[in-house]
Design an enzyme around this catalytic site. Structure first.
Site, mmCIF file in Angstrom:
data_model
loop_
_atom_site.group_PDB
_atom_site.id
_atom_site.type_symbol
_atom_site.label_atom_id
_atom_site.label_comp_id
_atom_site.label_asym_id
_atom_site.label_seq_id
_atom_site.Cartn_x
_atom_site.Cartn_y
_atom_site.Cartn_z
ATOM 1 N N HIS A 142 -12.000 6.227 5.243
ATOM 2 C CA HIS A 142 -11.351 7.380 5.873
ATOM 3 C C HIS A 142 -12.277 8.598 5.831
ATOM 4 O O HIS A 142 -13.156 8.689 4.970
ATOM 5 C CB HIS A 142 -10.079 7.751 5.100
ATOM 6 C CG HIS A 142 -8.943 6.791 5.269
ATOM 7 N ND1 HIS A 142 -8.254 6.267 4.205
ATOM 8 C CD2 HIS A 142 -8.362 6.285 6.384
ATOM 9 C CE1 HIS A 142 -7.287 5.467 4.653
ATOM 10 N NE2 HIS A 142 -7.339 5.456 5.965
ATOM 11 N N ARG A 169 -9.255 2.890 11.344
ATOM 12 C CA ARG A 169 -7.786 3.069 11.325
ATOM 13 C C ARG A 169 -7.274 4.076 12.362
ATOM 14 O O ARG A 169 -6.104 4.040 12.747
ATOM 15 C CB ARG A 169 -7.349 3.552 9.937
ATOM 16 C CG ARG A 169 -7.677 2.598 8.806
ATOM 17 C CD ARG A 169 -6.799 1.364 8.846
ATOM 18 N NE ARG A 169 -7.179 0.412 7.813
ATOM 19 C CZ ARG A 169 -6.733 0.458 6.562
ATOM 20 N NH1 ARG A 169 -5.913 1.419 6.179
ATOM 21 N NH2 ARG A 169 -7.117 -0.450 5.688
ATOM 22 N N ARG A 192 1.117 -1.633 7.408
ATOM 23 C CA ARG A 192 1.550 -0.375 6.801
ATOM 24 C C ARG A 192 2.498 0.436 7.692
ATOM 25 O O ARG A 192 2.963 1.493 7.283
ATOM 26 C CB ARG A 192 0.319 0.474 6.421
ATOM 27 C CG ARG A 192 -0.633 -0.252 5.463
ATOM 28 C CD ARG A 192 -1.598 0.702 4.800
ATOM 29 N NE ARG A 192 -0.872 1.743 4.080
ATOM 30 C CZ ARG A 192 -1.425 2.839 3.576
ATOM 31 N NH1 ARG A 192 -2.720 3.028 3.710
ATOM 32 N NH2 ARG A 192 -0.694 3.730 2.948
ATOM 33 N N ASP A 242 0.820 -1.222 0.000
ATOM 34 C CA ASP A 242 0.000 0.000 0.000
ATOM 35 C C ASP A 242 0.853 1.271 0.000
ATOM 36 O O ASP A 242 0.336 2.368 0.253
ATOM 37 C CB ASP A 242 -0.914 0.005 1.228
ATOM 38 C CG ASP A 242 -2.139 -0.898 1.038
ATOM 39 O OD1 ASP A 242 -2.861 -0.700 0.055
ATOM 40 O OD2 ASP A 242 -2.352 -1.793 1.875
ATOM 41 N N GLU A 268 -0.273 9.431 1.500
ATOM 42 C CA GLU A 268 -1.000 10.360 2.376
ATOM 43 C C GLU A 268 -1.186 9.809 3.785
ATOM 44 O O GLU A 268 -1.218 10.569 4.757
ATOM 45 C CB GLU A 268 -2.381 10.634 1.769
ATOM 46 C CG GLU A 268 -3.348 11.288 2.726
ATOM 47 C CD GLU A 268 -4.724 11.526 2.127
ATOM 48 O OE1 GLU A 268 -5.410 10.554 1.790
ATOM 49 O OE2 GLU A 268 -5.098 12.687 2.005
ATOM 50 N N ASP A 269 -1.320 8.488 3.886
ATOM 51 C CA ASP A 269 -1.648 7.907 5.185
ATOM 52 C C ASP A 269 -0.492 7.929 6.170
ATOM 53 O O ASP A 269 -0.690 7.684 7.362
ATOM 54 C CB ASP A 269 -2.154 6.465 4.998
ATOM 55 C CG ASP A 269 -3.494 6.454 4.294
ATOM 56 O OD1 ASP A 269 -4.320 7.328 4.598
ATOM 57 O OD2 ASP A 269 -3.699 5.588 3.417
ATOM 58 N N CYS A 301 -4.905 10.292 -1.624
ATOM 59 C CA CYS A 301 -4.033 9.292 -0.980
ATOM 60 C C CYS A 301 -2.646 9.234 -1.588
ATOM 61 O O CYS A 301 -1.711 8.804 -0.940
ATOM 62 C CB CYS A 301 -4.592 7.883 -1.136
ATOM 63 S SG CYS A 301 -6.318 7.740 -0.981
HETATM 64 C C1 CIR Z 1 -5.571 0.680 2.707
HETATM 65 O O1 CIR Z 1 -6.562 0.039 2.961
HETATM 66 O O2 CIR Z 1 -4.828 1.130 3.581
HETATM 67 C C2 CIR Z 1 -5.220 0.937 1.258
HETATM 68 N N1 CIR Z 1 -5.556 -0.217 0.479
HETATM 69 C C3 CIR Z 1 -5.958 2.138 0.745
HETATM 70 C C4 CIR Z 1 -5.548 3.400 1.444
HETATM 71 C C5 CIR Z 1 -6.191 4.603 0.849
HETATM 72 N N2 CIR Z 1 -5.730 5.772 1.492
HETATM 73 C C6 CIR Z 1 -6.450 6.875 1.649
HETATM 74 O O3 CIR Z 1 -7.612 6.915 1.301
HETATM 75 N N3 CIR Z 1 -5.858 7.895 2.259
#
Ligand code: CIR
Length: 258
Positions: A162, A132, A87, A62, A67-68, A249
């Site tokens: 999110h 999360r 992650r 991922d 962004e995360d 993201c």
């Molecule tokens: C996840 O589930 O963490 C990733 N497959 C997708 C993350 C998407 N991130 C976001 O919307 N900020």
């Protein structure tokens, strides 16, 4: 003088092992995902961003959803502690990249937070409490950001991954929102643009100065945004959408002065 830096990260060959919460797993075409991601980076560059690719490794399924991993405010960057254990190791290289531009702070256990849950608009940080992101993260973020004058407001997120799946900023006074996924009463001081009901996944838009980068897959909502006077630059983003990723993201955008 100042310009914008957009941190991005490569699409991993392991993207087919990405985390999924609300979507069933469907095959992801890696080459197509990479082509769409390259066009996204190109669009950010055309809009004046210096695109800086953060190093990655092939097993970070991922990793492209950079962004995360962190929140970049003007005064400080806050390294997240992603909610999905798979992650957590994504943050180190992003922290190293951000340290060139900002002093760093870090969220620590028991806090978990994905940057996709933080909507920074003006002096507000709206933080989604989601599968999360937890309350200790909201409290730690408040302790870090309040001294810089930010009001940190927690918002319950239910029904989407999110907070920014449900609401993003088009301008300091204007938000794009899917009211089916978030209680919009928290945003009553803003002008709201509602997504088209036929396009529930379309509340995620990237703001680059006055311009908006937006998925080509959502023409009805695009027209609503354009009708409010925004310059909308569309990109195809449907392949990474299979990994539950949207356009915000895939970058961390920060202003840099020199
Ligand atoms: C996840 O589930 O963490 C990733 N497959 C997708 C993350 C998407 N991130 C976001 O919307 N900020």
């Amino acid at each position: 003088m100042s310009h914008r830096v957009a941190l991005t990260r490569a699409v991993s060959p392991a993207i087919d092992r990405c985390e999924l919460t609300h979507l069933a797993r469907t095959p992801i075409d890696l080459a197509r995902a990479r082509r769409q991601h390259a066009v996204y980076e190109q669009r950010l560059a055309e809009l004046g961003c210096e695109v800086v690719r953060v190093p990655s490794d092939d097993d970070m399924a991922d990793g492209v959803f950079i962004e995360d991993t962190a929140i970049a405010l003007d005064e400080v960057a806050i390294v997240a502690r992603p909610g999905a254990a798979s992650r957590r190791r994504e943050t180190d290289a992003v922290a190293a990249a951000l340290a060139r531009y900002r002093p760093l702070q870090r969220l620590t256990a028991p806090a978990t937070l994905d940057g996709g849950d933080v909507l920074a608009v003006g002096r507000h940080l709206f933080v989604g409490v989601s599968s999360r992101t937890n309350q200790p993260a909201v409290d730690q973020l408040r302790a870090i950001a309040a001294p810089y004058g930010y009001a940190v407001v927690s918002i319950a997120v239910d029904g989407c991954l999110h907070l920014k799946s449900a609401v993003t900023a088009l301008a300091d006074a204007t938000l794009l929102v899917n009211r089916a996924w978030v209680d919009a009463r928290a945003f009553d001081r803003f002008d709201l643009v509602d997504v088209d009901p036929a396009e529930p996944w379309s509340a995620n838009a990237v703001r680059v100065g006055a311009a908006i980068v937006f998925p080509a897959e959502f023409p009805r909502t695009r027209d609503r945004i354009a009708a409010r006077g925004f310059a909308v630059h569309t990109v195809e983003a449907d392949e990474l959408a299979r990994a539950e990723g949207a356009v915000t993201c895939c970058s961390i955008i920060l202003g840099v002065s020199w």
